[in-house]
Design an enzyme around this catalytic site. Structure first.
Site, PDB file in Angstrom:
ATOM      1  N   ASP A   1     -22.516   6.861   2.822  1.00 13.44           N
ATOM      2  CA  ASP A   1     -22.451   8.403   2.436  1.00 13.44           C
ATOM      3  C   ASP A   1     -23.576   9.533   2.690  1.00 13.44           C
ATOM      4  O   ASP A   1     -24.712   8.808   3.021  1.00 13.44           O
ATOM      5  CB  ASP A   1     -21.821   8.671   0.919  1.00 13.44           C
ATOM      6  CG  ASP A   1     -22.912   7.483  -0.115  1.00 13.44           C
ATOM      7  OD1 ASP A   1     -23.890   7.232   0.524  1.00 13.44           O
ATOM      8  OD2 ASP A   1     -22.634   7.347  -1.151  1.00 13.44           O
TER       9      ASP A   1
ATOM     10  N   GLU B   1     -15.525   8.491  -6.594  1.00 13.01           N
ATOM     11  CA  GLU B   1     -15.703   8.736  -7.909  1.00 13.01           C
ATOM     12  C   GLU B   1     -14.345   8.263  -8.485  1.00 13.01           C
ATOM     13  O   GLU B   1     -13.294   8.183  -7.962  1.00 13.01           O
ATOM     14  CB  GLU B   1     -16.061  10.297  -8.179  1.00 13.01           C
ATOM     15  CG  GLU B   1     -17.280  10.843  -7.752  1.00 13.01           C
ATOM     16  CD  GLU B   1     -18.598  10.244  -8.451  1.00 13.01           C
ATOM     17  OE1 GLU B   1     -18.583   9.457  -9.341  1.00 13.01           O
ATOM     18  OE2 GLU B   1     -19.427  11.071  -8.491  1.00 13.01           O
TER      19      GLU B   1
ATOM     20  N   ASN C   1     -20.144   4.665 -13.636  1.00 11.99           N
ATOM     21  CA  ASN C   1     -18.958   5.017 -13.657  1.00 11.99           C
ATOM     22  C   ASN C   1     -17.967   4.224 -12.990  1.00 11.99           C
ATOM     23  O   ASN C   1     -16.768   4.524 -12.803  1.00 11.99           O
ATOM     24  CB  ASN C   1     -18.519   6.541 -13.585  1.00 11.99           C
ATOM     25  CG  ASN C   1     -18.864   7.004 -12.209  1.00 11.99           C
ATOM     26  OD1 ASN C   1     -19.422   6.339 -11.205  1.00 11.99           O
ATOM     27  ND2 ASN C   1     -18.792   8.323 -12.088  1.00 11.99           N
TER      28      ASN C   1
ATOM     29  N   HIS D   1     -18.319   4.246  -9.526  1.00  5.48           N
ATOM     30  CA  HIS D   1     -18.160   4.793  -8.277  1.00  5.48           C
ATOM     31  C   HIS D   1     -18.880   3.623  -7.133  1.00  5.48           C
ATOM     32  O   HIS D   1     -20.054   3.084  -7.199  1.00  5.48           O
ATOM     33  CB  HIS D   1     -18.613   6.357  -7.955  1.00  5.48           C
ATOM     34  CG  HIS D   1     -20.190   6.328  -7.923  1.00  5.48           C
ATOM     35  ND1 HIS D   1     -20.721   7.200  -8.879  1.00  5.48           N
ATOM     36  CD2 HIS D   1     -21.092   6.047  -7.149  1.00  5.48           C
ATOM     37  CE1 HIS D   1     -22.131   7.373  -8.677  1.00  5.48           C
ATOM     38  NE2 HIS D   1     -22.226   6.701  -7.445  1.00  5.48           N
TER      39      HIS D   1
HETATM   40  C1  GLP Z   1     -25.704   7.014  -5.610  1.00  2.18           C
HETATM   41  C2  GLP Z   1     -25.128   6.326  -4.044  1.00  2.18           C
HETATM   42  C3  GLP Z   1     -24.266   5.345  -4.496  1.00  2.18           C
HETATM   43  C4  GLP Z   1     -24.974   4.179  -5.325  1.00  2.18           C
HETATM   44  C5  GLP Z   1     -25.258   4.849  -6.647  1.00  2.18           C
HETATM   45  C6  GLP Z   1     -26.052   4.002  -7.554  1.00  2.18           C
HETATM   46  O1  GLP Z   1     -24.613   8.020  -6.252  1.00  2.18           O
HETATM   47  N1  GLP Z   1     -24.148   7.447  -3.634  1.00  2.18           N
HETATM   48  O2  GLP Z   1     -23.979   4.523  -2.984  1.00  2.18           O
HETATM   49  O3  GLP Z   1     -24.658   2.807  -5.318  1.00  2.18           O
HETATM   50  O4  GLP Z   1     -25.989   6.037  -6.577  1.00  2.18           O
HETATM   51  O5  GLP Z   1     -27.502   4.205  -7.426  1.00  2.18           O
HETATM   52  P1  GLP Z   1     -28.626   3.385  -8.003  1.00  2.18           P
HETATM   53  O6  GLP Z   1     -28.545   2.046  -7.348  1.00  2.18           O
HETATM   54  O7  GLP Z   1     -29.747   4.095  -7.912  1.00  2.18           O
HETATM   55  O8  GLP Z   1     -28.342   2.807  -9.528  1.00  2.18           O
END
Ligand code: GLP
Length: 244
Positions: free
Chosen positions: A69, A145, A138, A140
């Protein structure tokens, strides 16, 4: 269930164990197609891959990568763009050919064109062999989402308030956090031949449990992984604390 859960002691052990899964793919097929993720969780894993590369154990020279993304509206030169993140944490530190690394083009305002182009590029590369995923609180994955249905292909998303809040820690001001992103769809992710999900910390324990053992529902996007034939989930002790 086709999900293999690997519990490790701490963040360093999780990172090493997950990096080994990717290293094994590269060893068995140096020209493999790797799906990559951002967020803080994979940073240690990328450090391990850099070490392996420096030690001559693995090489990215023939590999192709696709990131999950990108924020819409941020060019790759912006220090909060996911392209910038990937260059900093992995691409500039290993022998990958930059032109074989892809991140959705956040600078392209034409969402339909940018997303269709991305989806096509993945197909033309032969599909993704292994897709790395982090997980949001959540549920995702990528920026898919919670929703009423599973989005299929790469598409434009409006980020939820909870994701904007979680990601605001990386921006100077919450007002600077983009409200939209381009993300691979759930269908894009599910087409990967293997999926590797990493999670760390007690704040991820409940969502890891819901993902693995809860109902499969687009309200918890990661729960769809229960339907994939080849998933490895690597957690540290805290993230795995509610699983068995
Ligand atoms: C972002 C990214 C996700 C990622 C998520 C969790 O929103 N788009 O791909 O998995 O954050 O991030 P973290 O690993 O910092 O908890």
């Amino acid at each position: 269930m086709a999900i293999e859960l690997i519990k490790t002691t701490d963040y360093a052990a999780m990172s090493r164990r997950a990096a080994d899964v990717i290293a094994t793919c590269l060893e068995s097929d140096p020209a493999c197609v790797i799906g990559l993720a951002t967020g803080s969780t994979p940073i240690g894993l990328y450090d391990c891959l850099v070490e392996d590369c420096e030690a001559g154990k693995i090489s990215f020279a023939e590999a192709t990568t696709f990131n999950l993304d990108e924020y819409r509206g941020l060019p790759g030169t912006h220090d909060q763009s996911y392209r910038y993140f990937m260059d900093k944490h992995l691409f500039d530190r290993v022998d990958v050919r930059k032109e074989f690394t892809s991140v959705p083009d956040g600078a392209d305002p034409d969402a339909d064109a940018a997303c269709a182009r991305y989806e096509r590029a993945i197909e033309e590369a032969g599909g993704i062999d292994i897709q790395l995923l982090g997980i949001g609180h959540n549920g995702h994955i990528g920026f898919n989402e919670p929703a009423d249905s599973f989005p299929v292909e790469t598409h434009l998303v409006e980020l939820t308030e909870s994701t904007i809040n979680a990601n605001s820690r990386l921006f100077e001001d919450i007002a600077d956090v983009p409200r939209e992103a381009y993300t691979m769809g759930i269908g894009t992710i599910m087409k990967a031949r293997m999926i590797l999900l990493v999670a760390s910390g007690s704040d991820k324990a409940q969502i890891v449990r819901d993902t693995l053992y809860g109902p499969v529902t687009p309200r918890v996007p990661a729960s769809v992984l229960q339907l994939h034939p080849n998933v490895v989930v690597v957690v540290d002790e805290e993230a795995g604390s509610l699983c068995g």
